[in-house]
Design an enzyme around this catalytic site. Structure first.
Site, PDB file in Angstrom:
ATOM      1  N   SER A   8       0.824  -1.201   0.000  1.00  0.00           N
ATOM      2  CA  SER A   8       0.000   0.000   0.000  1.00  0.00           C
ATOM      3  C   SER A   8       0.866   1.261   0.000  1.00  0.00           C
ATOM      4  CB  SER A   8      -0.958  -0.056   1.199  1.00  0.00           C
ATOM      5  OG  SER A   8      -1.943   0.922   1.114  1.00  0.00           O
TER       6      SER A   8
ATOM      7  N   HIS B 124      -2.273  -1.940  -4.575  1.00  0.00           N
ATOM      8  CA  HIS B 124      -3.706  -2.123  -4.787  1.00  0.00           C
ATOM      9  C   HIS B 124      -4.284  -0.913  -5.503  1.00  0.00           C
ATOM     10  CE1 HIS B 124      -4.660   0.688  -1.518  1.00  0.00           C
ATOM     11  NE2 HIS B 124      -3.747   0.059  -0.796  1.00  0.00           N
TER      12      HIS B 124
END
Length: 127
Positions: free
Chosen positions: A86, A111
Site C-alpha cells: 500500500s 492495490h
C-alpha cells in the site's frame, strides 16, 4: 546487491555504529518518519537508506514523507524488507533510479486506489 549500498567502507566501525545513516520505516507509516528524514539530511553520510517493512499507513503522512524526499539533496536508496504494501509501496518507489532494492524474500503489494466519502446522503447524491 543492496548490502553494497548500505555499508559505507570509508567509515570506521566505531563511526559506523554511531553515524545516523538510515531511516527505518517498520509498521504503519506516520508523520514521525518525515522528521527523522530531515535529521538525516544534515548528517555527513553520502547516501540516505530508507528500509521499508510496512503494510502502509496514513496517506497524508506518506505524502509528507514524499515531499521531504523530494527536497532532499542527497541520494535516497530504498530497501524493501518483508512486506512492502500500500503506502509502503508508494514510499519504496521514491528511491532514486538504480537505488531501489528488494530483499530476496520481500513481497510488494500494490492495490487500486480506494476512496472514502463522508457527509449526508444528499451530499453524496450531488456528487
Amino acid at each position: 546487491m543492496f548490502e553494497e549500498m548500505v555499508l559505507d567502507p570509508s567509515l570506521k566501525c566505531t563511526e559506523w555504529n554511531h553515524q545516523p545513516r538510515s531511516l527505518k520505516v517498520f509498521g504503519e507509516i506516520d508523520t514521525e518518519s518525515a522528521r527523522k528524514l530531515n535529521h538525516l539530511e544534515k548528517s555527513p553520510v553520502s547516501t540516505i537508506v530508507i528500509y521499508i517493512c510496512s503494510p502502509g499507513g496514513d496517506v497524508y503522512a506518506v505524502q509528507s514523507l514524499l515531499d521531504a524526499i523530494r527536497c532532499c539533496t542527497k541520494p535516497i536508496a530504498t530497501v524493501g524488507l518483508g512486506l512492502v504494501a500500500s503506502a509502503g509501496a508508494v514510499l519504496f518507489t521514491a528511491g532514486d533510479d538504480n537505488l531501489r532494492f528488494m530483499a530476496p524474500n520481500a513481497k510488494m503489494m500494490i492495490h487500486n486506489v480506494s476512496v472514502e466519502m463522508g457527509g449526508s446522503v444528499t451530499m453524496a447524491e450531488l456528487r
